[in-house]
Design an enzyme around this catalytic site. Structure first.
Site, PDB file in Angstrom:
ATOM      1  N   ASP A  24       0.861  -1.179   0.000  1.00 55.26           N
ATOM      2  CA  ASP A  24       0.000   0.000   0.000  1.00 55.26           C
ATOM      3  C   ASP A  24       0.904   1.237   0.000  1.00 55.26           C
ATOM      4  O   ASP A  24       1.539   1.551   1.011  1.00 55.26           O
ATOM      5  CB  ASP A  24      -0.876  -0.043   1.267  1.00 55.26           C
ATOM      6  N   HIS A  25       0.909   1.919  -1.134  1.00 55.07           N
ATOM      7  CA  HIS A  25       1.864   3.028  -1.295  1.00 55.07           C
ATOM      8  C   HIS A  25       1.481   4.237  -0.434  1.00 55.07           C
ATOM      9  O   HIS A  25       2.268   5.161  -0.269  1.00 55.07           O
ATOM     10  CB  HIS A  25       1.941   3.421  -2.778  1.00 55.07           C
ATOM     11  N   ARG A  26       0.271   4.213   0.166  1.00 53.05           N
ATOM     12  CA  ARG A  26      -0.066   5.313   1.080  1.00 53.05           C
ATOM     13  C   ARG A  26       0.843   5.281   2.299  1.00 53.05           C
ATOM     14  O   ARG A  26       1.168   6.309   2.872  1.00 53.05           O
ATOM     15  CB  ARG A  26      -1.533   5.185   1.558  1.00 53.05           C
TER      16      ARG A  26
END
Ligand code: CAO
Length: 451
Positions: free
Chosen positions: A421-423
């Site tokens: 999850d690149h967040r």
């Protein structure tokens, strides 16, 4: 000696069940782990196994009975097969109080997460404090339903849900055993309405159904209904795909030495009842990696603008079953050795495939491993099992020429694909995480040094 087989602990908040079917009769010879009865609880239908081998001298229940944890199910004469009986860890019948010939024999169950899942708290803005469990709950409910579990709600509450257009299976009950009340239905309806108004309900809501073309124009076709597990999986994956900005990072680990060790020790693990496979080895390695890189053992709570770092390490294993993809969870994987993990992974996969998996055995995962290497493939991009933030895809190991000391050497290389999850996770962090996993596979001592 007569051993009493009692109803073991079932799951959190469930201490009674209805006997659906009795599977043995007096006079039958039974083995350890042979199913005695089929039991229906509020959460699932499953078979209760015998904890002793011998001849059934008495069946103490019949179909239709409601029984509670600790009630005697059957009495078994073990003398006939002396030496075969497996004593449960805490049950030494002959050493305990004479009034009770044996103690309740708990079904070995995975350790529970440190705290029970909190009841959803619907805030003024409609955000729920455990929104993250919604999708997982859908899968769990679908599996429970397919295994025959009814939704625990009264007819009045069901009617209310119908009137409000609420799918009651998606409502989390706050009552004992997850029982759903009118308040739960109202709270769920409110959370959906407010979340939809905020435009933030994509993860839990099914995607818009786009009309299909008229296939009859092109040829013959047939329609079959989607199974519950398939349709919920489709919703969950679509929700994760639209919520989580995914990136997949690929790496290769040199497992030449590890594979030789795996083969050397596999007989020893088989004696313990498990199979030493790349999956169980990866569970151990990833458990250490998750402790070393806590952001991978976390969830993103975007409604509150917070990151939830978990202090426990639970790892889900994607299992390919006839019903579709199921993800049983190995709890506290960082506290278990490779033999224990191999036995647990083998048992969980067997249970998932034979429809004996309990709903709570598929909850509470922090990270997932999906090993397709037994089938094939050189790389793939697994979808993060939201609300987790990373998933490790494993493809098929193969011999490759690897350049070293001025020449090429044949080495067994294992392809690994980490979706994240690149967040929360940056590319560099993902590269470091996966490199550490590779180094630990290449030099397992790293687990003791740094894990
Ligand atoms: N590379 C090469 N060989 C591999 C391998 C890999 N990465 N992983 C497993 N193998 C081999 C095993 O060594 C075994 O060979 P032997 O029988 O000769 O020992 C064989 O493949 C079968 O392995 P297995 O299935 O018995 O055990 P496992 O631990 O590898 O897998 C499980 C267990 C449950 C992960 C697997 O059975 C399964 O269901 N995989 C599918 C998961 C899936 O569908 N993922 C997709 C989800 S979408 O993201």
């Amino acid at each position: 000696m007569i051993v009493e087989i009692r109803l073991p602990e079932i799951s959190e908040n469930v201490d009674t069940g209805d006997v659906v079917k009795v599977l043995v009769s007096a006079g039958d010879t039974v083995a350890v782990d042979q199913s005695l009865i089929e039991l229906e609880t509020e959460k699932a239908v499953f078979e209760v196994p015998s904890t002793a081998a011998g001849v059934v001298s008495e069946i103490a229940v019949e179909a239709g009975d409601t029984i509670k944890v600790g009630d005697v199910i059957a009495r078994i004469e073990t003398a006939a097969v002396a030496g075969e009986a497996k004593k449960p860890a805490d049950a030494a019948p002959e050493e305990k109080a004479p009034a009770s010939k044996s103690q309740p024999a708990p079904r070995p169950s995975p350790p529970r997460p440190p705290a029970p899942a909190p009841t959803p708290v619907v805030e003024e803005d409609g955000a729920s404090d455990d929104e993250g469990s919604e999708v997982l709950r859908d899968v769990v409910v679908a599996v429970a339903e397919e295994q025959g579990a009814p939704v625990p709600a009264s007819p009045t509450v069901r009617r209310l849900a119908r009137e409000l257009g609420v799918d009651i299976r998606r409502v989390k009950g706050a009552g004992p055993g997850g029982r759903i009340s009118s308040d739960d239905v109202h709270a769920y309806a409110k959370s959906i309405i407010t979340a939809a108004a905020r435009g933030g309900a994509q993860a839990a809501a099914p995607g818009p159904a786009r009309p299909l073309p008229d296939f009859a124009r092109f040829g013959e076709f047939e329609r079959t209904p989607m199974s519950k597990v398939r349709s919920i999986t489709a919703q969950s994956l679509a929700g994760a795909w639209s919520t989580v900005p995914h990136v997949t990072h690929h790496e290769e680990a040199d497992i030449t030495t590890l594979e030789a060790a795996r083969k050397r020790f596999s007989a020893r693990v088989e004696e313990a009842g498990g199979k030493l496979t790349m999956t169980s080895i990866l569970v151990r390695v990833c458990a250490s990696a998750l402790r070393r890189f806590p952001d991978f053992n976390a969830s993103v709570d975007s409604a509150r603008g917070e990151i939830v770092h978990k202090k426990y390490v639970n790892i889900g294993i994607a299992v390919d079953t006839e019903r579709g993809l199921l993800v049983p969870v190995v709890r506290d994987a960082d506290h278990k050795n490779m033999t224990a993990l191999s036995v647990e992974v083998t048992q969980l996969a067997d249970k998932a495939r034979s429809k004996r998996i309990m709903p709570d055995e598929m909850e509470g995962g922090n990270f997932t491993i999906s090993n397709l290497g037994g089938i094939g493939g050189v790389a793939f991009t697994p979808i993060v099992n939201w609300p987790e933030v990373a998933i490790l895809g494993v493809s098929r190991a193969s011999m490759k020429p690897v350049h070293s000391d001025g020449g090429f050497e044949p080495r067994l290389m294992l392809p690994l694909s980490l979706s994240y999850d690149h967040r929360l996770i940056d590319g560099a962090a993902a590269a470091r995480f996966l490199r550490w996993v590779c180094e630990a596979l290449e030099n397992p001592i790293l687990i003791s040094l740094e894990g």
